[in-house]
Enzyme design. Structure first.
Site, PDB file in Angstrom:
ATOM      1  N   ASP A   1      -3.533   7.752   8.632  1.00  0.00           N
ATOM      2  CA  ASP A   1      -4.683   6.942   9.045  1.00  0.00           C
ATOM      3  C   ASP A   1      -4.346   5.859  10.057  1.00  0.00           C
ATOM      4  O   ASP A   1      -5.180   5.010  10.354  1.00  0.00           O
ATOM      5  CB  ASP A   1      -5.352   6.309   7.819  1.00  0.00           C
ATOM      6  CG  ASP A   1      -4.416   5.366   7.066  1.00  0.00           C
ATOM      7  OD1 ASP A   1      -3.283   5.125   7.531  1.00  0.00           O
ATOM      8  OD2 ASP A   1      -4.823   4.855   6.003  1.00  0.00           O
TER       9      ASP A   1
ATOM     10  N   HIS B   1      -0.538   4.533   7.386  1.00  0.00           N
ATOM     11  CA  HIS B   1       0.079   5.218   6.262  1.00  0.00           C
ATOM     12  C   HIS B   1       0.359   6.670   6.613  1.00  0.00           C
ATOM     13  O   HIS B   1      -0.206   7.201   7.571  1.00  0.00           O
ATOM     14  CB  HIS B   1      -0.834   5.125   5.032  1.00  0.00           C
ATOM     15  CG  HIS B   1      -1.262   3.731   4.716  1.00  0.00           C
ATOM     16  ND1 HIS B   1      -2.470   3.203   5.146  1.00  0.00           N
ATOM     17  CD2 HIS B   1      -0.632   2.731   4.056  1.00  0.00           C
ATOM     18  CE1 HIS B   1      -2.567   1.938   4.749  1.00  0.00           C
ATOM     19  NE2 HIS B   1      -1.463   1.634   4.088  1.00  0.00           N
TER      20      HIS B   1
ATOM     21  N   SER C   1       0.804  -1.222   0.000  1.00  0.00           N
ATOM     22  CA  SER C   1       0.000   0.000   0.000  1.00  0.00           C
ATOM     23  C   SER C   1       0.833   1.267   0.000  1.00  0.00           C
ATOM     24  O   SER C   1       0.327   2.339  -0.328  1.00  0.00           O
ATOM     25  CB  SER C   1      -0.936   0.010   1.213  1.00  0.00           C
ATOM     26  OG  SER C   1      -0.192  -0.066   2.413  1.00  0.00           O
TER      27      SER C   1
END
Length: 366
Positions: A318, A321, A43
């Site tokens: 978040d 990240h 990610s």
């Protein structure tokens, strides 16, 4: 769904493969410029692949506002408020296969997008990217190949499943070996330039800080507030990775293998946040709710939770990240130094990185 299940689910909602091609190259520039960028990762590098693969009737939380609100002004599938590291250079992916993780009692049932799976997909589509297909070796030799960040989820899954840190340390050689094997295979295919990131200082992650919060202040770094033992684990992975990269450099002296020191460039932001435009003690997340770090595994960003007015003041976005502002500094630290070893010439990269950040020296004392 229990909070631990939601947390594990959020970890698995990451990407499986990012391949960026046709990077514009000025014909007047020297031939040393890279003609394409190929990125394998999770990610941290996903610019929207997992979103494309998702069920449109059951979109993941990162497909909803406020993801993307800083730069794109709408969610793009990036796990941030805006651009990622790779965006400035021009998501549950693991290094180990799912069968290996299951054999160690590590749950990872939602995705099977290990580095090996990514590499096999790449080999299948590679002939369509070369013109003619017989030029694939030459194509790879002119490409910058990013090997990660990969491996972080191999540790995230067992940590959040409650595994002991000593058990997880036993996985480090396995993860390093998979990364090394992928590099060797790509070298045999023609790859000549690799950028290989290390792990982040996970002890500064709001998700980890929330799960492992303790009243024992000796567990925390007094300067940053990060959990020392988790950062020491990340350092162990990075040390082993660099040892292996040195071995590969000797094995392939004609190949340029660059270590991307994500750990120290990110730690630098937590050690002296005001110097880089962040608020003091930027451990809390911008997008989240609950707890001392504004993070709760049962109230994820994108699920209607509030978010801050100015994400550029935060390092953590978040819980897992980082913000666009943090990723910009990471990219600058790699391209302009001193967090790439050996340093590589950034002449060929888009000038937007230099135009989007003040000309601050990232090499201030650690």
């Amino acid at each position: 769904m229990a909070s631990s299940d939601i947390l594990l689910h959020s970890l698995t909602l990451t990407s499986f493969l990012l391949i960026l091609f046709a990077v514009p190259i000025d014909s007047h520039r020297p031939r040393r410029c890279y003609e394409s960028i190929i990125s394998f990762g999770d990610s941290i590098a996903d610019t929207g692949n997992l979103l494309i693969l998702s069920d449109p009737n059951h979109l993941p939380h990162f497909a909803l506002p406020p993801y993307g609100e800083t730069f794109f002004h709408f969610p793009t599938g990036r796990h941030s408020d805006g651009r990622l590291i790779i965006d400035f250079i021009v998501a549950g992916a693991t290094a180990l296969d799912i069968s290996c993780l299951k054999g160690k009692g590590v749950p990872s049932d939602i995705t099977n997008v290990s580095l090996g799976v990514q590499l096999n997909i790449f080999k299948e589509i590679l002939p369509s990217l070369c013109s003619p297909p017989s030029d694939c070796s030459e194509f790879l030799s002119r490409s910058l190949i990013l090997m990660g960040e990969i491996g972080g989820n191999d540790y995230n899954y067992p940590f959040f499943a409650g595994k002991n840190v000593d058990e997880i340390r036993e996985m480090v050689p396995l993860v390093i070996n998979v990364i090394s094997s992928a590099i060797r295979e790509l070298v045999d295919m023609g790859g000549r330039t690799f950028l290989v990131p290390g792990n982040f200082p996970i002890g500064c992650s709001a998700a980890y800080l929330t799960m492992y919060q303790t009243e024992n202040m000796e567990k925390y770094d007094p300067l940053t507030g990060c959990l020392k033992w988790l950062n020491e684990f990340a350092e162990h992975h990075n040390e082993r990775l660099q040892i292996e990269l040195n071995r590969l450099r000797k094995l392939y002296p004609h190949v340029n293998i660059v270590y991307a020191d994500y750990y120290n460039v990110v730690l630098r932001l937590f050690q002296d946040p005001i110097e880089f435009g962040f608020m003091n003690r930027p451990l809390s997340v911008c997008c989240g709710a609950g707890g001392p770090y504004n993070y709760s595994p049962s109230r994820l960003c994108g699920d209607g939770v509030p978010y801050c007015d100015n994400p550029s003041k935060y390092v953590n976005w978040d819980g897992f990240h980082l913000t666009e502002h943090a990723y910009r500094w990471i990219a600058k630290g790699l391209l302009k130094g001193p967090y790439a070893d050996p340093a590589f010439n950034s002449y060929c990269f888009d000038s937007k990185l230099q135009n989007s950040s003040p000309d601050k020296d990232m090499s201030l004392s650690l």
